[in-house]
Design a protein around this motif. Structure first.
Motif, PDB file in Angstrom:
ATOM      1  N   PHE A 553      21.133  17.755   8.862  1.00 47.92           N
ATOM      2  CA  PHE A 553      20.551  17.511  10.174  1.00 47.92           C
ATOM      3  C   PHE A 553      21.390  18.148  11.279  1.00 47.92           C
ATOM      4  O   PHE A 553      20.861  18.725  12.238  1.00 47.92           O
ATOM      5  N   PHE A 554      22.708  18.027  11.176  1.00 47.95           N
ATOM      6  CA  PHE A 554      23.594  18.520  12.237  1.00 47.95           C
ATOM      7  C   PHE A 554      23.978  19.984  12.064  1.00 47.95           C
ATOM      8  O   PHE A 554      24.595  20.559  12.965  1.00 47.95           O
ATOM      9  N   VAL A 577      19.783  30.106  17.412  1.00 43.24           N
ATOM     10  CA  VAL A 577      20.032  28.934  16.579  1.00 43.24           C
ATOM     11  C   VAL A 577      20.010  27.698  17.455  1.00 43.24           C
ATOM     12  O   VAL A 577      20.274  27.761  18.663  1.00 43.24           O
ATOM     13  N   GLN A 578      19.684  26.575  16.836  1.00 45.41           N
ATOM     14  CA  GLN A 578      19.655  25.285  17.524  1.00 45.41           C
ATOM     15  C   GLN A 578      20.485  24.292  16.737  1.00 45.41           C
ATOM     16  O   GLN A 578      20.509  24.331  15.495  1.00 45.41           O
ATOM     17  N   GLY A 579      21.145  23.401  17.439  1.00 47.57           N
ATOM     18  CA  GLY A 579      21.939  22.395  16.760  1.00 47.57           C
ATOM     19  C   GLY A 579      22.117  21.159  17.606  1.00 47.57           C
ATOM     20  O   GLY A 579      21.710  21.108  18.772  1.00 47.57           O
ATOM     21  N   PRO A 625      29.748  16.585  13.630  1.00 47.36           N
ATOM     22  CA  PRO A 625      30.209  17.268  14.854  1.00 47.36           C
ATOM     23  C   PRO A 625      29.974  16.405  16.091  1.00 47.36           C
ATOM     24  O   PRO A 625      28.936  15.739  16.210  1.00 47.36           O
ATOM     25  N   ILE A 626      30.939  16.390  17.010  1.00 42.94           N
ATOM     26  CA  ILE A 626      30.788  15.644  18.256  1.00 42.94           C
ATOM     27  C   ILE A 626      30.938  16.605  19.426  1.00 42.94           C
ATOM     28  O   ILE A 626      31.542  17.681  19.316  1.00 42.94           O
ATOM     29  N   SER A 627      30.373  16.219  20.523  1.00 43.13           N
ATOM     30  CA  SER A 627      30.400  17.089  21.702  1.00 43.13           C
ATOM     31  C   SER A 627      31.775  17.065  22.355  1.00 43.13           C
ATOM     32  O   SER A 627      32.559  16.120  22.169  1.00 43.13           O
TER      33      SER A 627
END
Length: 722
Positions: A553-554, A577-579, A625-627
């Motif tokens: 998903f990520f 790309v999208q994420g 992954p975190i922002s």
């Protein structure tokens, strides 16, 4: 008579003295005979008187001499003479015809027949070849002679006689009616029909033209005769019969509903819609005008119907959706987001008792259900929120296709963080209408706490959903229904601080980015109520875990031309790309396993993926992954630890199935399985059987996973649950 010396000698009389005196005299007489009669004289002399006859009469007299009175006949008639002599006038006939002679002599020309045939002879003589029959059978004899064995019958019965003779008692009928006669004789008035039509004849005679059908098909025959091949069906099923005959099991439905009947038969209440709208029909039936969109686009369909091409973004990102759509954000988020604000549901109207005297139908329903399990005070606290869970696990009745609602209600009820916020609102004592979801949920939880039977009905809550335009008694998607109920709660609680706490309980905040090959990055913050995780189709025995699904998903994904085609500012031929990156996580983490895939081809049906997805009891999100924003804020990803709280499992197919829920009790830390009203304690091994990968479609597979965040000592406490 004088005897010759020879005969006398032969008789032993000579020398006895009887003829001694006359011998010389006798001899002289013989000599005189020879002299007088010539050659015969010698005979007479030698042979005495007998030979005199021979001499005089030649050979015949010898017969007379030998045979006495018969001799003349023998002499005259030769061998027949003896018969004439013995039998007189009949003798000649006897002599000529042997044993028959006497009859011929006695009866003339008939004699021979009488002689040959005995008593029948006269008749034979008089009537020729028929005579014997006449003699034997009297007046019938001539008929018997002329017609053989049939003669007596002909004589007795006239022209019918031959038939009677040949066919017995049936003969007269055969004579009068021809080939049908025997049947008429045997079966009466039905005989002609039987003769003409065989075994069906009696039925034809009794029932007319339908008779043959009745004979062949029994009670259905008249129907078959009147209606052809459909007749048996009409006989068995009434007016629907012709339809059943033509269309099989769907026939009754076609008869009742016309062209939509086969669809109704195959698909139930959705059939007419499916007939009119094809594969989208079931969705249109369930969701009204939005149905076709929901069928084509899944849970986002209603938004796409209402907002056009922007709908998917609005569905995924709430109030930010329109901006994301305009800013060329990918349609790929169709499958990655969930709505937070549900403003398209009408809030319940305030209760106005001035018109109804406080006794509206909805209010009375609520009051009745409040008292089903005893006297309940609406504002009384629920004991289990303070650690004393009064009556344990309570089942919910299935009121007809309500298994999905029941499973979600159990997951809410057994989440203390959720019920504490709801209780906080309930204690405010606000006046609400019958369509108020928070109030209906509070009253249901009151019933469950006070239950002594271990089972209650959610009728009031279901009624409340109906007042909010939710079609309750039909198949539901658990994730979609979760969003509906949650958004109704948000709309109707109204108190801002409580809405904020409820959102904090379930809201997942993510950062969504799109990066093109030029290096341009567009970033937007989004809020989700669940993470829709992919399920990989693998063979039996393959291993795919929840952690694998989270990673997929990520992981950034390339956008296709079709996704970007609606945006003129984003060139179709440029790759992008999208994420997603996590910003913050909630107290209750809702993970949806995307087991229902979109149709492969236009007009196709949604498929369910039954592959196995292994999920753990304890989940750590530190690998996601975190922002940068989250990192700077020090949100503490190392403390994103969760423990499995509930599993909503689905069995069946996309358009028809059943939901149950597995919940881990906060009181005794044991797992319980709630299948509507049936509640049972289970082991963790039983829960793991919902991973999937089974051969049967009716084996439960996990669909929604609810994880409860594990509190760390260093974390600040919140108002919720205090």
């Amino acid at each position: 008579m004088l005897l010759s010396p020879c005969r006398a000698r032969n008789l032993g009389l000579l020398g006895s003295g009887v003829f001694a005196r006359d011998w010389t005299k006798e001899l002289d007489v013989y000599r005189a005979d020879i002299a007088a009669h010539g050659v015969y004289g010698a005979d007479i002399t030698v042979h005495s008187v007998d030979w005199a006859d021979i001499a005089v009469h030649s050979v015949d007299w010898a017969d007379i001499t030998a045979h006495g009175v018969y001799g003349a006949d023998i002499a005259a008639h030769g061998v027949y003479g003896a018969d004439l002599a013995a039998h007189g006038v009949y003798g000649a006939d006897i002599a000529a015809h042997g044993v028959y002679g006497a009859d011929i002599a006695a009866h003339g020309v008939y004699g021979a027949d009488i002689a040959a045939h005995g008593v029948y002879g006269a008749d034979i003589a008089a009537h020729g070849v028929y005579g014997a029959d006449i003699a034997a059978h009297g007046v019938y004899g001539a008929y018997i002679a002329a017609h053989g064995v049939y003669g007596a019958d002909i004589a007795a019965h006239g022209v019918y006689g031959a038939y009677i003779a040949a066919h017995g008692v049936y003969g007269a009928y055969i004579a009068a009616h021809g080939v049908y006669g025997a049947y008429i004789a045997a079966h009466g008035v039905y005989g002609a029909y039987i003769a003409a039509h065989g075994v069906y004849g009696a039925y034809i005679a009794a029932h007319g033209v339908y008779g043959a059908y009745i004979a062949a098909h029994g009670v259905y025959g008249a129907y078959i005769a009147a209606h052809g091949v459909y007749g048996a069906y009409i006989a068995a099923h009434g007016v629907y019969g012709a339809y059943i005959a033509a269309h099989g099991v769907y026939g009754a439905y076609i008869a009742a509903h016309g062209v939509y009947g086969a669809y109704i038969a195959a698909h139930g209440v959705y059939g007419a819609y499916i007939a009119a709208h094809g594969v989208y029909g079931a969705y249109i039936a369930a969701h009204g005008v939005y149905g076709a969109y929901i069928a084509a686009h899944g849970v986002y369909g209603a938004y796409i119907a209402a907002h056009g091409v922007y709908g998917a973004d609005i569905a995924a990102h709430g109030v930010y959706g329109a901006d994301i759509a305009v800013s060329c954000f990918s349609l790929h988020c169709f499958f990655k987001g969930r709505i937070v604000s549900g403003r398209n549901f009408r809030p319940a109207r305030p209760l106005d008792n001035s018109d109804t005297g406080g006794n509206s139908a909805d209010d009375l329903t609520a009051g009745r259900l409040d008292k089903e399990e005893g006297q309940i005070q609406p504002q009384s606290p629920w004991p289990y929120t303070n650690g004393s869970f009064k009556n344990g696990i309570v089942g919910l009745e299935n009121d007809g296709l309500t298994c999905c609602v029941n499973a979600l209600l159990q997951s809410f009820y057994l989440t203390p963080q959720f019920t504490s916020i709801l209780q906080w609102w309930d204690q405010r004592g606000e006046v609400v209408g019958p369509g108020n979801i928070p109030y209906a949920m509070c009253r249901l939880f009151d019933q469950m706490q006070a239950s002594v039977s271990g089972m209650v009905s959610a009728e009031m809550f279901l009624h409340c959903l109906g007042l909010n335009h939710v079609k309750v008694y039909q198949q539901h998607d658990a994730e979609e229904l979760f969003l509906i109920i949650f958004n109704l709660l948000m709309d109707q609680i109204q108190a801002p601080e409580m809405v904020k706490e409820m959102k904090r309980l379930y809201e997942i905040k993510v950062e969504q980015f799109v990066k093109c090959d030029s290096g341009t990055v567009t970033v937007k913050d989004s809020s989700l109520l669940s993470l829709p995780l992919p399920v990989r189709e693998i063979g039996r025995g393959g291993v795919f875990t929840l952690e694998d699904a989270l990673k997929e998903f990520f992981n950034p994904q390339e956008l296709t031309r079709n996704v970007r085609s609606f945006c003129p500012d984003f060139p179709r031929d440029k790759p992008a790309v999208q994420g997603f990156k996590l910003v913050s996580v909630p107290e209750i983490l809702n993970l949806q396993l995307n087991r229902f895939s979109a149709p492969i081809s236009p007009g196709g049906l949604i498929r369910k993926i039954y592959s196995s997805v292994a999920f753990p009891e304890n989940l750590n999100l530190d690998h996601l992954p975190i922002s940068e924003k989250s990192q700077k804020a020090g949100n503490g990803q190392e403390r994103w630890l969760y423990q499995l709280h509930a599993v909503l499992a689905h069995s069946g197919i996309p358009l028809f199935g059943h939901y149950t829920v597995y919940v881990k009790s906060f009181r005794d830390s044991k797992w319980y399985h709630m299948n509507d009203s049936k509640v049972s304690q289970v082991s963790w091994a039983k829960v793991t059987q919902t991973f999937g990968g089974h051969a049967s479609i009716w084996t439960e597979t996990a669909y929604m996973l609810l994880y409860k965040r594990v509190k760390q000592e260093t974390e600040p406490s919140s108002a919720a649950g205090q």
